[in-house]
Design an enzyme around this catalytic site. Sequence first.
Site, PDB file in Angstrom:
ATOM      1  N   ASP A  94       5.983  -5.641  32.187  1.00  0.00           N
ATOM      2  CA  ASP A  94       7.189  -6.504  31.783  1.00  0.00           C
ATOM      3  C   ASP A  94       6.521  -7.581  30.955  1.00  0.00           C
ATOM      4  OD1 ASP A  94      10.255  -6.874  33.319  1.00  0.00           O
ATOM      5  OD2 ASP A  94       9.310  -8.372  32.308  1.00  0.00           O
TER       6      ASP A  94
ATOM      7  N   CYS B 181      26.740  -2.109  34.331  1.00  0.00           N
ATOM      8  CA  CYS B 181      26.807  -0.832  34.039  1.00  0.00           C
ATOM      9  C   CYS B 181      28.483  -0.552  33.798  1.00  0.00           C
ATOM     10  CB  CYS B 181      26.704   0.221  35.204  1.00  0.00           C
ATOM     11  SG  CYS B 181      24.849   0.383  35.384  1.00  0.00           S
TER      12      CYS B 181
ATOM     13  N   THR C  68      20.330  -2.682  28.595  1.00  0.00           N
ATOM     14  CA  THR C  68      21.322  -2.781  27.081  1.00  0.00           C
ATOM     15  C   THR C  68      22.481  -3.388  27.428  1.00  0.00           C
ATOM     16  OG1 THR C  68      21.599  -0.483  28.080  1.00  0.00           O
ATOM     17  CG2 THR C  68      20.119  -0.624  26.542  1.00  0.00           C
TER      18      THR C  68
ATOM     19  N   ARG D  73       7.488 -13.093  36.252  1.00  0.00           N
ATOM     20  CA  ARG D  73       7.856 -11.861  37.310  1.00  0.00           C
ATOM     21  C   ARG D  73       6.650 -10.948  37.585  1.00  0.00           C
ATOM     22  NH1 ARG D  73      11.297  -9.132  40.481  1.00  0.00           N
ATOM     23  NH2 ARG D  73      11.708  -6.841  39.816  1.00  0.00           N
TER      24      ARG D  73
ATOM     25  N   VAL E 207      16.114  -1.752  37.906  1.00  0.00           N
ATOM     26  CA  VAL E 207      15.696  -0.180  37.597  1.00  0.00           C
ATOM     27  C   VAL E 207      14.487  -0.113  37.713  1.00  0.00           C
ATOM     28  CG1 VAL E 207      16.106   1.657  36.025  1.00  0.00           C
ATOM     29  CG2 VAL E 207      18.090   0.047  36.344  1.00  0.00           C
TER      30      VAL E 207
END
Length: 425
Positions: free
Chosen positions: A32, A266, A91, A37, A14
Amino acid sequence: MNQPKIGIIGLGYVGLPLARLFATKYAVIGFDINEERIQELRKGVDTTLEVENEVLKSVLVNDSSNSKGLFCSFSTEDLKDCTIFIITVPTPIDKNNRPVLTPLIKASETVAGVLKKDDIVIYESTVYPGATEEDCVPILEQISRMKFNEDFYVGYSPERINPGDKLHTVDKILKVTSGSTPEIGKVVDDLYRSVITAGTHLAPTIKVAEAAKVIENSQRDINIAFVNELAKIFNLMDINTHDVLAAAGTKWNFLPFKPGLVGGHCIGVDPYYLAQKAQEYGYHPEIILAGRRLNDSMGQYVASEVIKLMIGNDLRIKDANVLVLGVTFKENCPDVRNTRVVDVVYALKEYGVNVDIYDPWADEVEVASAYSLTSTKEIPESKYDALVLTVAHKEFTQLNLKSLKKDNAVIYDVKNALDEKDKTL
């Protein structure tokens, strides 16, 4: 408002596409905690494949003081000059399907440590209604020692990223926005509208925006659960479910959902966030949780169907060799978060079969770390008693299945992606 400097917390599926998009017009600090990364991104390499390397390189800058462009960092010091913070951390849920807000809490603590007067913190992570103001704002207040809606403000603009989708990119998906005051709502909406070509929808409150996000995927989850149940019923009747759906789909208002394994960050997660909050209010959501139970049962169902077919072909089950094609949660995407393919693998192993996993997209180290399973990007040289296609990667439609199967092997196509002549069902 003055030209903002934007800090984006979390550079995953995202955060990175959003950071890249904003960096075409604004100064952006992409933050981050994963140093590896960050080092990859500084070289212009995105292992999630959401942003093409050349596109990423076109916005990268080597100095955090630039007036435009993306500077990637794992140091909170680089966030201090930002005036708008956008939190895009995952999340997830735990093994008991309860929401895990730890990444969101940690990100809020990070931002609170550099928060200044009049700054705005925007959350994009999927949460239950009320989480932004009830769980995150108190952390911002406590650590920053500033007062909400007097010294700093918040907004919520739920992410709608579809991993692996090169058509519906972040700028082409209409964005829901909201703010902690009507004035801040307008500021947040204007910010996103400046880069989102598809436009925006300003929700009246943060809770409305949070609720809108969580029901989007809950609705899809329930619809997929319905067709999954149809698949079970029609299989008992010896009717091809996909043929039924194709026929029903000729009606103009029939919704085109297909059966399958429901995973990802999701659809397989969001309904539990809504259910958790509903239960706190004393309401037990029946349809939402029924849909979740049915979809969560599909891995075991697929495995049992494969075993039945093997028995029907007089194949020995114990120590049989089965190849699972695909382990990511969806096709043509390296994302293995909350993939339900592993349910099929675990269930097959319980029957005593040997399972190999071939997936040219999935990172072997990530699969091993997350699920204690071994996968390979190389086409196996063995021959198998059963092939189970769980993910419709484009490579699988071009695969020579005969080179992988024994003469009386079973081919089970979960996604209905193979030619009819290649399939057992």
